[in-house]
Motif scaffolding. Structure first.
Motif, PDB file in Angstrom:
ATOM      1  N   ILE A  36       0.829  -1.211   0.000  1.00 23.60           N
ATOM      2  CA  ILE A  36       0.000   0.000   0.000  1.00 23.60           C
ATOM      3  C   ILE A  36       0.860   1.258   0.000  1.00 23.60           C
ATOM      4  O   ILE A  36       0.600   2.224  -0.730  1.00 23.60           O
ATOM      5  CB  ILE A  36      -0.951  -0.023   1.211  1.00 23.60           C
ATOM      6  CG1 ILE A  36      -1.952  -1.184   1.083  1.00 23.60           C
ATOM      7  CG2 ILE A  36      -1.692   1.302   1.343  1.00 23.60           C
ATOM      8  CD1 ILE A  36      -2.834  -1.359   2.291  1.00 23.60           C
ATOM      9  N   VAL A  37       1.928   1.246   0.807  1.00 18.07           N
ATOM     10  CA  VAL A  37       2.822   2.413   0.871  1.00 18.07           C
ATOM     11  C   VAL A  37       3.485   2.656  -0.484  1.00 18.07           C
ATOM     12  O   VAL A  37       3.570   3.786  -0.971  1.00 18.07           O
ATOM     13  CB  VAL A  37       3.883   2.214   1.967  1.00 18.07           C
ATOM     14  CG1 VAL A  37       4.940   3.308   1.895  1.00 18.07           C
ATOM     15  CG2 VAL A  37       3.219   2.216   3.330  1.00 18.07           C
ATOM     16  N   SER A  38       3.971   1.599  -1.122  1.00 14.25           N
ATOM     17  CA  SER A  38       4.633   1.740  -2.419  1.00 14.25           C
ATOM     18  C   SER A  38       3.675   2.282  -3.476  1.00 14.25           C
ATOM     19  O   SER A  38       4.032   3.162  -4.266  1.00 14.25           O
ATOM     20  CB  SER A  38       5.196   0.386  -2.868  1.00 14.25           C
ATOM     21  OG  SER A  38       6.126  -0.119  -1.924  1.00 14.25           O
ATOM     22  N   ALA A  39       2.450   1.742  -3.485  1.00 16.30           N
ATOM     23  CA  ALA A  39       1.463   2.215  -4.454  1.00 16.30           C
ATOM     24  C   ALA A  39       1.122   3.687  -4.228  1.00 16.30           C
ATOM     25  O   ALA A  39       0.974   4.467  -5.183  1.00 16.30           O
ATOM     26  CB  ALA A  39       0.202   1.357  -4.377  1.00 16.30           C
ATOM     27  N   THR A  40       1.013   4.098  -2.953  1.00 16.05           N
ATOM     28  CA  THR A  40       0.706   5.495  -2.643  1.00 16.05           C
ATOM     29  C   THR A  40       1.816   6.422  -3.101  1.00 16.05           C
ATOM     30  O   THR A  40       1.579   7.479  -3.696  1.00 16.05           O
ATOM     31  CB  THR A  40       0.461   5.660  -1.142  1.00 16.05           C
ATOM     32  OG1 THR A  40      -0.585   4.774  -0.727  1.00 16.05           O
ATOM     33  CG2 THR A  40       0.071   7.096  -0.814  1.00 16.05           C
ATOM     34  N   LEU A  41       3.079   6.032  -2.829  1.00 15.40           N
ATOM     35  CA  LEU A  41       4.212   6.854  -3.265  1.00 15.40           C
ATOM     36  C   LEU A  41       4.277   6.961  -4.777  1.00 15.40           C
ATOM     37  O   LEU A  41       4.587   8.025  -5.327  1.00 15.40           O
ATOM     38  CB  LEU A  41       5.515   6.257  -2.715  1.00 15.40           C
ATOM     39  CG  LEU A  41       5.719   6.368  -1.205  1.00 15.40           C
ATOM     40  CD1 LEU A  41       7.015   5.646  -0.794  1.00 15.40           C
ATOM     41  CD2 LEU A  41       5.780   7.831  -0.769  1.00 15.40           C
ATOM     42  N   LEU A  42       3.984   5.869  -5.458  1.00 14.67           N
ATOM     43  CA  LEU A  42       4.009   5.889  -6.922  1.00 14.67           C
ATOM     44  C   LEU A  42       2.960   6.855  -7.471  1.00 14.67           C
ATOM     45  O   LEU A  42       3.228   7.626  -8.399  1.00 14.67           O
ATOM     46  CB  LEU A  42       3.769   4.483  -7.464  1.00 14.67           C
ATOM     47  CG  LEU A  42       3.775   4.336  -9.008  1.00 14.67           C
ATOM     48  CD1 LEU A  42       5.122   4.750  -9.579  1.00 14.67           C
ATOM     49  CD2 LEU A  42       3.457   2.894  -9.400  1.00 14.67           C
ATOM     50  N   LEU A  43       1.756   6.824  -6.904  1.00 17.84           N
ATOM     51  CA  LEU A  43       0.705   7.739  -7.359  1.00 17.84           C
ATOM     52  C   LEU A  43       1.077   9.190  -7.083  1.00 17.84           C
ATOM     53  O   LEU A  43       0.805  10.083  -7.902  1.00 17.84           O
ATOM     54  CB  LEU A  43      -0.615   7.393  -6.656  1.00 17.84           C
ATOM     55  CG  LEU A  43      -1.258   6.056  -7.056  1.00 17.84           C
ATOM     56  CD1 LEU A  43      -2.500   5.793  -6.203  1.00 17.84           C
ATOM     57  CD2 LEU A  43      -1.643   6.058  -8.536  1.00 17.84           C
ATOM     58  N   VAL A  44       1.718   9.442  -5.932  1.00 19.75           N
ATOM     59  CA  VAL A  44       2.138  10.810  -5.602  1.00 19.75           C
ATOM     60  C   VAL A  44       3.179  11.310  -6.599  1.00 19.75           C
ATOM     61  O   VAL A  44       3.126  12.449  -7.080  1.00 19.75           O
ATOM     62  CB  VAL A  44       2.670  10.877  -4.164  1.00 19.75           C
ATOM     63  CG1 VAL A  44       3.313  12.235  -3.888  1.00 19.75           C
ATOM     64  CG2 VAL A  44       1.540  10.625  -3.171  1.00 19.75           C
ATOM     65  N   LEU A  45       4.169  10.455  -6.940  1.00 21.90           N
ATOM     66  CA  LEU A  45       5.197  10.846  -7.892  1.00 21.90           C
ATOM     67  C   LEU A  45       4.613  11.126  -9.266  1.00 21.90           C
ATOM     68  O   LEU A  45       4.998  12.074  -9.948  1.00 21.90           O
ATOM     69  CB  LEU A  45       6.269   9.749  -7.973  1.00 21.90           C
ATOM     70  CG  LEU A  45       7.151   9.567  -6.732  1.00 21.90           C
ATOM     71  CD1 LEU A  45       8.086   8.370  -6.925  1.00 21.90           C
ATOM     72  CD2 LEU A  45       7.947  10.833  -6.462  1.00 21.90           C
ATOM     73  N   ILE A  46       3.663  10.279  -9.703  1.00 22.54           N
ATOM     74  CA  ILE A  46       3.021  10.504 -11.008  1.00 22.54           C
ATOM     75  C   ILE A  46       2.260  11.826 -11.012  1.00 22.54           C
ATOM     76  O   ILE A  46       2.321  12.595 -11.974  1.00 22.54           O
ATOM     77  CB  ILE A  46       2.092   9.331 -11.347  1.00 22.54           C
ATOM     78  CG1 ILE A  46       2.907   8.043 -11.570  1.00 22.54           C
ATOM     79  CG2 ILE A  46       1.258   9.640 -12.585  1.00 22.54           C
ATOM     80  CD1 ILE A  46       2.052   6.814 -11.802  1.00 22.54           C
TER      81      ILE A  46
END
Length: 230
Positions: A36-46
């Motif tokens: 969940i943390v990795s997916a959240t960070l990825l969405l923030v970067l995008i």
């Protein structure tokens, strides 16, 4: 009787389960948490990258302004031309349309102090260094391009006309790779020559072509080219 094991800090101790069932130590779902943390960070970067890209695109679009100039020619007919002002890169691209629907392009690179002429229907470009009058005319365009698009109608009674002659140095063909990128894009697959100002062609030399350019300062310049003797 059901026995269960409880682990203490010192040793394993035997104790009774209160509900008769084994005691189970809860385990935190580490894999699900980090996913969940990795997916959240990825969405923030995008989201940040898209926001930055849109911001730069909007900033570049705002730096591009169009000025349309309509001026009478020597015969009294109206001639239309447009100037694309790129404040971010200090470029002004003027498109001049003739009566036979041919369009020539004149590119002013204010940062490097060079003008490039690209006549229509010719695979040739001509360069010259900018002079004081060129910078003054460019300033008149920059000052007038306060709106995204403006339209100027020059009056024939107040418009000053002048003619400039440029001699083409035919023996000094320019390597396109030595030029700045805007000139390379404009003069792709074209022969490129430097020119110099001259008083006028000799009687045995004919004018090759002329390009009429008008500026918001009510000045129209007819730039005429001819080839110098080798």
């Amino acid at each position: 009787m059901v026995r269960c094991w409880e682990r203490s800090q010192t040793a394993l101790e035997d104790s009774s389960c209160t509900d008769g069932s084994p005691t189970v130590s809860p385990q935190f779902p580490h894999k699900a948490f980090w996913a969940i943390v990795s997916a959240t960070l990825l969405l923030v970067l995008i989201a940040l990258s898209l926001t930055g890209h849109l911001g730069l695109s909007q900033q570049h679009t705002q730096s591009l302004q169009v000025v349309r100039i309509t001026a009478p020619d020597l015969t009294g007919s109206l001639v239309n031309q447009s100037a694309l002002v790129d404040r971010q890169n200090d470029l002004v691209t003027i498109s001049v349309s003739s009566q036979n629907n041919h369009t020539s392009t004149v590119l002013f690179d204010i940062k490097h102090g060079v003008v490039c002429y690209k006549p229509d229907n010719q695979e040739t470009c001509f360069l010259r260094n900018m002079e004081k009058s060129d910078y003054e005319n460019m300033n008149s365009l920059l000052l007038d391009s306060t709106k995204k698009e403006s339209h100027l109608l020059l009056s024939g009674n107040h418009t000053q006309r002048q003619t400039e002659f440029l001699g083409v140095l035919g023996g000094r063909q320019v390597d396109p790779s030595s030029l700045e990128q805007p000139f390379q894009a404009l003069c792709q697959n074209s022969a490129i020559y430097w020119t110099r100002r001259a008083d006028g062609p000799a009687k045995q030399r004919l004018v090759y072509f002329c390009i009429d350019i008008c500026f918001p300062s009510n000045i129209c310049v007819s730039v005429c080219f001819y080839y110098l003797p080798e």
